[in-house]
Write a protein that holds these residues in place. Structure first.
Motif, mmCIF file in Angstrom:
data_model
loop_
_atom_site.group_PDB
_atom_site.id
_atom_site.type_symbol
_atom_site.label_atom_id
_atom_site.label_comp_id
_atom_site.label_asym_id
_atom_site.label_seq_id
_atom_site.Cartn_x
_atom_site.Cartn_y
_atom_site.Cartn_z
ATOM 1 N N CYS A 147 -10.809 96.519 85.993
ATOM 2 C CA CYS A 147 -10.156 95.652 85.019
ATOM 3 C C CYS A 147 -10.208 96.248 83.631
ATOM 4 C CB CYS A 147 -10.834 94.275 84.987
ATOM 5 S SG CYS A 147 -10.604 93.355 86.509
ATOM 6 N N GLY A 148 -10.865 97.365 83.487
ATOM 7 C CA GLY A 148 -11.028 97.963 82.174
ATOM 8 C C GLY A 148 -9.824 98.774 81.746
ATOM 9 N N GLY A 149 -8.747 98.698 82.489
ATOM 10 C CA GLY A 149 -7.554 99.451 82.138
ATOM 11 C C GLY A 149 -6.984 98.976 80.817
ATOM 12 N N GLY A 150 -6.018 99.705 80.344
ATOM 13 C CA GLY A 150 -5.416 99.375 79.059
ATOM 14 C C GLY A 150 -4.438 98.231 79.162
ATOM 15 N N PRO A 151 -3.831 97.928 78.035
ATOM 16 C CA PRO A 151 -2.866 96.836 78.007
ATOM 17 C C PRO A 151 -1.577 97.212 78.749
ATOM 18 C CG PRO A 151 -2.944 97.975 75.898
ATOM 19 C CD PRO A 151 -4.036 98.559 76.743
ATOM 20 N N SER A 152 -0.839 96.192 79.109
ATOM 21 C CA SER A 152 0.460 96.416 79.757
ATOM 22 C C SER A 152 1.381 97.127 78.767
ATOM 23 C CB SER A 152 1.082 95.076 80.159
ATOM 24 O OG SER A 152 1.496 94.374 78.995
ATOM 25 N N PRO A 153 2.427 97.763 79.265
ATOM 26 C CA PRO A 153 3.369 98.418 78.355
ATOM 27 C C PRO A 153 3.939 97.467 77.293
ATOM 28 C CG PRO A 153 3.740 99.204 80.570
ATOM 29 C CD PRO A 153 2.736 98.075 80.672
ATOM 30 N N ARG A 154 4.271 96.247 77.689
ATOM 31 C CA ARG A 154 4.815 95.281 76.722
ATOM 32 C C ARG A 154 3.780 94.908 75.669
ATOM 33 N NH1 ARG A 154 9.610 92.687 77.640
ATOM 34 N NH2 ARG A 154 8.891 90.839 76.531
ATOM 35 N N ALA A 155 2.550 94.650 76.102
ATOM 36 C CA ALA A 155 1.498 94.282 75.146
ATOM 37 C C ALA A 155 1.200 95.445 74.204
ATOM 38 C CB ALA A 155 0.228 93.854 75.890
ATOM 39 N N TRP A 156 1.174 96.658 74.757
ATOM 40 C CA TRP A 156 0.886 97.827 73.929
ATOM 41 C C TRP A 156 2.008 98.053 72.915
ATOM 42 C CZ3 TRP A 156 2.648 102.900 73.013
ATOM 43 C CH2 TRP A 156 1.724 103.733 72.363
ATOM 44 N N ALA A 157 3.251 97.968 73.364
ATOM 45 C CA ALA A 157 4.390 98.154 72.456
ATOM 46 C C ALA A 157 4.363 97.107 71.345
ATOM 47 C CB ALA A 157 5.707 98.087 73.232
ATOM 48 N N ALA A 158 4.049 95.869 71.700
ATOM 49 C CA ALA A 158 3.968 94.807 70.690
ATOM 50 C C ALA A 158 2.875 95.114 69.671
ATOM 51 C CB ALA A 158 3.719 93.454 71.356
ATOM 52 N N SER A 159 1.721 95.571 70.138
ATOM 53 C CA SER A 159 0.624 95.918 69.226
ATOM 54 C C SER A 159 1.015 97.080 68.322
ATOM 55 C CB SER A 159 -0.634 96.300 70.012
ATOM 56 O OG SER A 159 -1.150 95.200 70.697
ATOM 57 N N VAL A 160 1.622 98.090 68.885
ATOM 58 C CA VAL A 160 2.021 99.264 68.107
ATOM 59 C C VAL A 160 3.072 98.878 67.065
ATOM 60 C CG1 VAL A 160 3.216 101.493 68.240
ATOM 61 C CG2 VAL A 160 1.364 100.965 69.834
ATOM 62 N N CYS A 161 4.073 98.122 67.467
ATOM 63 C CA CYS A 161 5.108 97.724 66.512
ATOM 64 C C CYS A 161 4.541 96.812 65.424
ATOM 65 C CB CYS A 161 6.271 97.053 67.233
ATOM 66 S SG CYS A 161 7.250 98.253 68.187
ATOM 67 N N SER A 162 3.599 95.971 65.783
ATOM 68 C CA SER A 162 2.942 95.116 64.783
ATOM 69 C C SER A 162 2.138 95.959 63.797
ATOM 70 C CB SER A 162 2.022 94.097 65.459
ATOM 71 O OG SER A 162 2.786 93.171 66.193
ATOM 72 N N ALA A 163 1.552 97.035 64.280
ATOM 73 C CA ALA A 163 0.793 97.934 63.409
ATOM 74 C C ALA A 163 1.720 98.736 62.499
ATOM 75 C CB ALA A 163 -0.053 98.892 64.252
ATOM 76 N N LEU A 164 2.900 99.070 63.004
ATOM 77 C CA LEU A 164 3.814 99.910 62.248
ATOM 78 C C LEU A 164 4.677 99.144 61.247
ATOM 79 C CD1 LEU A 164 4.983 102.431 64.994
ATOM 80 C CD2 LEU A 164 3.213 102.723 63.240
ATOM 81 N N ALA A 165 4.843 97.838 61.436
ATOM 82 C CA ALA A 165 5.703 97.060 60.532
ATOM 83 C C ALA A 165 5.226 97.132 59.078
ATOM 84 C CB ALA A 165 5.818 95.618 61.011
ATOM 85 N N PRO A 166 3.946 96.858 58.774
ATOM 86 C CA PRO A 166 3.519 96.953 57.370
ATOM 87 C C PRO A 166 3.586 98.390 56.852
ATOM 88 C CG PRO A 166 1.714 96.122 58.757
ATOM 89 C CD PRO A 166 2.900 96.371 59.635
ATOM 90 N N TRP A 167 3.349 99.343 57.730
ATOM 91 C CA TRP A 167 3.425 100.748 57.339
ATOM 92 C C TRP A 167 4.856 101.096 56.927
ATOM 93 C CZ3 TRP A 167 5.877 104.852 60.058
ATOM 94 C CH2 TRP A 167 5.597 106.129 59.558
ATOM 95 N N ARG A 168 5.815 100.687 57.738
ATOM 96 C CA ARG A 168 7.223 100.964 57.415
ATOM 97 C C ARG A 168 7.603 100.340 56.071
ATOM 98 N NH1 ARG A 168 8.692 99.680 63.128
ATOM 99 N NH2 ARG A 168 8.814 101.696 64.149
ATOM 100 N N SER A 169 7.152 99.115 55.837
ATOM 101 C CA SER A 169 7.441 98.446 54.562
ATOM 102 C C SER A 169 6.858 99.236 53.396
ATOM 103 C CB SER A 169 6.871 97.026 54.552
ATOM 104 O OG SER A 169 7.507 96.233 55.506
ATOM 105 N N GLU A 170 5.629 99.694 53.566
ATOM 106 C CA GLU A 170 4.975 100.462 52.505
ATOM 107 C C GLU A 170 5.700 101.785 52.276
ATOM 108 O OE1 GLU A 170 2.228 101.468 49.509
ATOM 109 O OE2 GLU A 170 2.823 99.571 50.404
ATOM 110 N N ILE A 171 6.102 102.450 53.326
ATOM 111 C CA ILE A 171 6.809 103.722 53.188
ATOM 112 C C ILE A 171 8.163 103.493 52.526
ATOM 113 C CG2 ILE A 171 7.815 105.689 54.429
ATOM 114 C CD1 ILE A 171 4.618 105.475 54.257
ATOM 115 N N SER A 172 8.845 102.419 52.875
ATOM 116 C CA SER A 172 10.122 102.085 52.248
ATOM 117 C C SER A 172 9.925 101.827 50.757
ATOM 118 C CB SER A 172 10.720 100.855 52.929
ATOM 119 O OG SER A 172 11.922 100.498 52.329
ATOM 120 N N ARG A 173 8.890 101.082 50.426
ATOM 121 C CA ARG A 173 8.577 100.803 49.024
ATOM 122 C C ARG A 173 8.261 102.102 48.302
ATOM 123 N NH1 ARG A 173 4.723 100.485 45.617
ATOM 124 N NH2 ARG A 173 3.028 100.946 47.048
#
Length: 180
Positions: A26-52
């Motif tokens: 059960c120690g496997g990683g997150p599902s592809p959907r959960a991982w993509a959601a986490s990654v995109c959530s992490a990248l959203a503020p970064w993209r905003s900062e880079i745009s600024r």
């Protein structure tokens, strides 16, 4: 009594061994959907900062400021982009490794890409911080060279999600709301 204890100890060993196998399975990683959601959530503020940053850098390059003021502002801006890139890299690292083909390679690619971008911003910041402001034209030529180098390094470090080696992750990045 000895056989009861031995049998009980044997059963306990089997139960513990089974529990270890189940927990490690059960120690496997997150599902592809959960991982993509986490990654995109992490990248959203970064993209905003880079745009600024991009907008602010453009303004700094055309503003009627002294070289010393421009230097201070650009060093702060690139430092902020470096910090935002590291924050995004750490968040992607926290997302773990997706349970998919090539999951470790894909996760490492995202982290590496963000690390390269972080380092490119840091080098641009350090380069600009080291420029003399005595001669405006020389200073702005140095800034232009630093930004040109940054753009090349940034492009070289960019990760193309269209080339992911996982159809599940490609679909996940297209489908999860956090990535839109």
């Amino acid at each position: 009594m000895r056989t009861c204890r031995a049998t009980a100890a044997g059963k306990l060993t089997v139960v513990l061994a089974t529990l270890v196998l189940v927990v490690s399975g059960c120690g496997g990683g997150p599902s592809p959907r959960a991982w993509a959601a986490s990654v995109c959530s992490a990248l959203a503020p970064w993209r905003s900062e880079i745009s600024r940053l991009t907008s602010s850098t453009d303004q700094q390059m055309t503003a009627q400021t002294t070289p010393a003021q421009a230097k201070e502002n650009l060093v702060r801006l690139f430092g902020g982009a470096e910090e935002a890139s590291e924050t995004a890299r750490r968040e992607v690292e926290k997302a773990g490794v997706p349970e998919t083909d090539h999951g470790e390679e894909i996760s490492a690619g995202f982290r590496s890409s963000l690390g390269k971008m972080r380092d490119a911003y840091g080098r641009a910041r350090d380069t600009i911080d080291g420029l003399s402001t005595a001669q405006a034209s020389t200073f702005y030529d140095g800034v232009k060279a630093a930004v040109d180098t940054l753009n090349k390094e940034y492009d070289a470090g960019a990760l193309d999600t269209n080339r992911l080696k996982s159809e599940e992750l490609k679909r996940a990045f297209d489908e999860v709301p956090e990535c839109r």
